[in-house]
Scaffold this motif. Sequence first.
Motif: not given
Lengths: 290, 101
Positions: A172-200
């Motif tokens: 899992y890797c994703a880009s996020a921005s402070v322009a969209n806090i909801k999207d960022m939160t969703k991506k962090v939660e998703k990254a937390k649930s995945i095993q292995g290396p993750k990059l935001l």
Amino acid sequence: MIDIKKESRGYIAHGVSACAGCGMELILRTVLNALGQDTTLVIPPGCSALFCGFGKETGLKVSTFQGNLENSAAYAAGIRAGYEVQGNNHSTVVAFAGDGGTLDIGLQSLSGMMERGDDVLYICYDNEAYMNTGIQGSSATPLGAWTTTTPTGKPVYKKDLLGIAMAHGIPYCASASVANIKDMTKKVEKAKSIQGPKLLHIHCPCPTGWGSAPSKSIEVSKKAVQTGAWVLYECEDGNIKLNNPPKELKAVQEYTKLQKRFSGINEEQLVALQMGITKNFERLMRMQAE
Amino acid sequence: MLNQQETVMNKQKRFKIQGPCAYEFDSGNTGSWRIERPQVDFETCVKCGTCATYCPANVITIEKDKEICVDIMWDYCKGCGICANECPKQCITMVEERCGK
């Protein structure tokens, strides 16, 4: 573990000496709100190091380790390995580094971490230069932007961090921005649930280095998303998905005119910058369709 | 609790720090940085919480039941003005706090 002198909501002290209008402060608050108390942070020297505090004082309620600039990913991988030996599978290990500590100096250790497949969440807040040491250009600085080491504007394009990560085949890797806090939160939660290396890779407005008004931090990052200078997308097991892409990209001038670092940009560079942005956006749209 | 070094790291008086571990959670008085202060017009406010979402210092609380519905911690507000810029109703204005130039 820690003596609380002044109470705060959440896991970070309110009075942290980040500049007024700092995007990085907002990013770390959002990230820790999503991850919760059971988190171990690795922070390299840089703007984010002020959360570790000085001497006996700290600004974080979660356990934090301040390492060196070039090996935050290696430190995080080591802490993860230590936890596994102790039988701790619940704690999230997070490396929180800037663009200099990720794209230039820390790239080798990040690459090693992604290759070995350590269960670490690596977060790069990208303010597009070495802001803490006095605005020196990094490989994340966009074309044409002024920094103290590129006084006539950077002659080359920005490095594609997520492209490098995808080439490693991480889950899992994703880009996020402070322009969209909801999207960022969703991506962090998703990254937390995945095993292995993750990059935001998170776009982080810096009023001091970009020469924008502190009050316009969010506006600038919103413009970056609308013009395509920053594309919000995620890559899960090799499948790219753009998150709410703009139907039509706005002209890049709308983004550059808010910032003093682009005040000296000439016509030629502006055309090249616009071309690079459009090309990158179209490339990602094509990759999504495939 | 925490393993601390017994000896002082640096002999200079200025840097008398015991050990490399931080054990006190403290906050700076960043409210003293403020030049402008956000002033909320409570009548136009729709309590949407946009200001609280984007506040980098996390000092804004929305209290829906109270008359003063946007509560700001003045000890820590740096006066960056993001709340005023992002408010969809534009009911926050930045007013100068210090007199004299």
